[in-house]
Design a protein around this motif. Structure first.
Motif, PDB file in Angstrom:
ATOM      1  N   LEU A  70       0.829  -1.198   0.000  1.00  0.00           N
ATOM      2  CA  LEU A  70       0.000   0.000   0.000  1.00  0.00           C
ATOM      3  C   LEU A  70       0.868   1.255   0.000  1.00  0.00           C
ATOM      4  N   LEU A  71       1.932   1.250   0.765  1.00  0.00           N
ATOM      5  CA  LEU A  71       2.772   2.443   0.902  1.00  0.00           C
ATOM      6  C   LEU A  71       3.642   2.729  -0.322  1.00  0.00           C
ATOM      7  N   THR A  72       3.729   1.773  -1.247  1.00  0.00           N
ATOM      8  CA  THR A  72       4.490   2.050  -2.459  1.00  0.00           C
ATOM      9  C   THR A  72       3.797   3.109  -3.311  1.00  0.00           C
ATOM     10  N   LEU A  73       2.596   3.490  -2.927  1.00  0.00           N
ATOM     11  CA  LEU A  73       1.918   4.581  -3.634  1.00  0.00           C
ATOM     12  C   LEU A  73       2.688   5.888  -3.488  1.00  0.00           C
ATOM     13  N   VAL A  74       3.476   6.047  -2.438  1.00  0.00           N
ATOM     14  CA  VAL A  74       4.187   7.314  -2.227  1.00  0.00           C
ATOM     15  C   VAL A  74       5.251   7.555  -3.306  1.00  0.00           C
ATOM     16  N   PRO A  75       6.244   6.658  -3.483  1.00  0.00           N
ATOM     17  CA  PRO A  75       7.244   6.968  -4.514  1.00  0.00           C
ATOM     18  C   PRO A  75       6.658   6.982  -5.923  1.00  0.00           C
ATOM     19  N   GLU A  76       5.728   6.081  -6.207  1.00  0.00           N
ATOM     20  CA  GLU A  76       5.130   6.064  -7.541  1.00  0.00           C
ATOM     21  C   GLU A  76       4.287   7.307  -7.779  1.00  0.00           C
ATOM     22  N   GLY A  77       3.538   7.722  -6.766  1.00  0.00           N
ATOM     23  CA  GLY A  77       2.717   8.928  -6.892  1.00  0.00           C
ATOM     24  C   GLY A  77       3.545  10.175  -7.060  1.00  0.00           C
ATOM     25  N   VAL A  78       4.654  10.258  -6.346  1.00  0.00           N
ATOM     26  CA  VAL A  78       5.526  11.433  -6.460  1.00  0.00           C
ATOM     27  C   VAL A  78       6.104  11.532  -7.875  1.00  0.00           C
ATOM     28  N   VAL A 119      -1.774  18.768 -15.297  1.00  0.00           N
ATOM     29  CA  VAL A 119      -2.846  18.320 -14.413  1.00  0.00           C
ATOM     30  C   VAL A 119      -2.663  19.019 -13.067  1.00  0.00           C
ATOM     31  N   PRO A 120      -3.721  19.609 -12.508  1.00  0.00           N
ATOM     32  CA  PRO A 120      -3.594  20.211 -11.185  1.00  0.00           C
ATOM     33  C   PRO A 120      -3.185  19.157 -10.148  1.00  0.00           C
ATOM     34  N   ALA A 121      -2.318  19.539  -9.237  1.00  0.00           N
ATOM     35  CA  ALA A 121      -1.794  18.594  -8.246  1.00  0.00           C
ATOM     36  C   ALA A 121      -2.911  17.976  -7.412  1.00  0.00           C
ATOM     37  N   TRP A 122      -3.904  18.776  -7.028  1.00  0.00           N
ATOM     38  CA  TRP A 122      -4.993  18.258  -6.196  1.00  0.00           C
ATOM     39  C   TRP A 122      -5.795  17.198  -6.952  1.00  0.00           C
ATOM     40  N   ALA A 123      -6.061  17.449  -8.232  1.00  0.00           N
ATOM     41  CA  ALA A 123      -6.813  16.490  -9.046  1.00  0.00           C
ATOM     42  C   ALA A 123      -6.015  15.204  -9.226  1.00  0.00           C
ATOM     43  N   PHE A 124      -4.698  15.351  -9.476  1.00  0.00           N
ATOM     44  CA  PHE A 124      -3.862  14.158  -9.608  1.00  0.00           C
ATOM     45  C   PHE A 124      -3.872  13.348  -8.324  1.00  0.00           C
ATOM     46  N   ALA A 125      -3.673  13.995  -7.200  1.00  0.00           N
ATOM     47  CA  ALA A 125      -3.606  13.287  -5.921  1.00  0.00           C
ATOM     48  C   ALA A 125      -4.908  12.544  -5.632  1.00  0.00           C
ATOM     49  N   LEU A 126      -6.023  13.183  -5.904  1.00  0.00           N
ATOM     50  CA  LEU A 126      -7.318  12.545  -5.671  1.00  0.00           C
ATOM     51  C   LEU A 126      -7.509  11.339  -6.588  1.00  0.00           C
ATOM     52  N   HIS A 127      -7.213  11.490  -7.866  1.00  0.00           N
ATOM     53  CA  HIS A 127      -7.357  10.394  -8.824  1.00  0.00           C
ATOM     54  C   HIS A 127      -6.402   9.250  -8.496  1.00  0.00           C
ATOM     55  N   PHE A 128      -5.136   9.564  -8.326  1.00  0.00           N
ATOM     56  CA  PHE A 128      -4.126   8.538  -8.095  1.00  0.00           C
ATOM     57  C   PHE A 128      -4.407   7.760  -6.817  1.00  0.00           C
ATOM     58  N   THR A 129      -4.706   8.463  -5.739  1.00  0.00           N
ATOM     59  CA  THR A 129      -4.951   7.787  -4.457  1.00  0.00           C
ATOM     60  C   THR A 129      -6.192   6.912  -4.520  1.00  0.00           C
ATOM     61  N   THR A 130      -7.250   7.405  -5.145  1.00  0.00           N
ATOM     62  CA  THR A 130      -8.477   6.615  -5.257  1.00  0.00           C
ATOM     63  C   THR A 130      -8.236   5.341  -6.051  1.00  0.00           C
ATOM     64  N   VAL A 131      -7.563   5.459  -7.186  1.00  0.00           N
ATOM     65  CA  VAL A 131      -7.285   4.284  -8.010  1.00  0.00           C
ATOM     66  C   VAL A 131      -6.358   3.322  -7.268  1.00  0.00           C
ATOM     67  N   TRP A 132      -5.324   3.856  -6.641  1.00  0.00           N
ATOM     68  CA  TRP A 132      -4.353   3.003  -5.960  1.00  0.00           C
ATOM     69  C   TRP A 132      -5.003   2.208  -4.831  1.00  0.00           C
ATOM     70  N   VAL A 133      -5.798   2.861  -4.028  1.00  0.00           N
ATOM     71  CA  VAL A 133      -6.446   2.166  -2.908  1.00  0.00           C
ATOM     72  C   VAL A 133      -7.447   1.134  -3.435  1.00  0.00           C
ATOM     73  N   ALA A 134      -8.197   1.465  -4.473  1.00  0.00           N
ATOM     74  CA  ALA A 134      -9.155   0.507  -5.043  1.00  0.00           C
ATOM     75  C   ALA A 134      -8.432  -0.729  -5.586  1.00  0.00           C
ATOM     76  N   VAL A 135      -7.332  -0.529  -6.284  1.00  0.00           N
ATOM     77  CA  VAL A 135      -6.559  -1.651  -6.820  1.00  0.00           C
ATOM     78  C   VAL A 135      -5.979  -2.478  -5.684  1.00  0.00           C
ATOM     79  N   TRP A 136      -5.434  -1.832  -4.678  1.00  0.00           N
ATOM     80  CA  TRP A 136      -4.834  -2.546  -3.550  1.00  0.00           C
ATOM     81  C   TRP A 136      -5.883  -3.360  -2.790  1.00  0.00           C
TER      82      TRP A 136
END
Length: 145
Positions: A80-88, A106-123
């Motif tokens: 789950l925590l590998t989202l940090v280096p990949e997201g950065v 892409v606005p940073a806030w929009a990216f963070a929301l999209h990336f985190t939502t997808v990452w958590v759903a996949v995990w």
């Protein structure tokens, strides 16, 4: 059984293509991004594809790091925590607008929301519901094919 490198890559690509696409289709209209809906979908799917492509490189790095561990595997929380280096990495490229086929930045806030939502759903799917339709997945080293 510990997932093999090839099994982890297969699982990553499959889950990003299936679960990542479903989540992206669902949340893109609600992301705080300006522009026509078509451009917004293009941006989010370019980000999703970039995570998949760059993720293969990350899997190689993670594989090398796992060789330093006694059991040669990550604890589930590390997955789950590998989202940090990949997201950065992908976030920096998306916010700068340097990803190929990205219609602008892409606005940073929009990216963070999209990336985190997808990452958590996949995990969550990989650590739960995926084990029902793919009963032998775990015993074949994470390979789907």
């Amino acid at each position: 059984m510990v997932p093999t490198l090839y099994g982890r890559i297969q699982t990553r690509v499959f889950l990003l293509a299936l679960i990542g696409s479903i989540v992206t289709l669902a949340i893109t209209p609600f992301l705080p991004v300006d522009g026509p809906l078509g451009d917004r979908y293009q941006a989010t799917f370019v980000v999703l594809a970039s995570v998949a492509v760059l993720g293969i490189g990350w899997e190689l790095i993670y594989h090398l790091l796992m060789q330093l561990r006694w059991e040669k595997d990550w604890p589930t929380l590390f997955g789950l925590l590998t989202l940090v280096p990949e997201g950065v990495l992908v976030g920096a490229l998306a916010v700068a607008g340097t990803l190929p086929y990205l219609p602008g930045s892409v606005p940073a806030w929009a990216f963070a929301l999209h990336f985190t939502t997808v990452w958590v759903a996949v995990w969550v799917f990989a650590n739960g519901p995926m084990r029902a339709p793919f009963i032998r997945w775990r015993f074949r080293g994470g390979r789907l094919v």
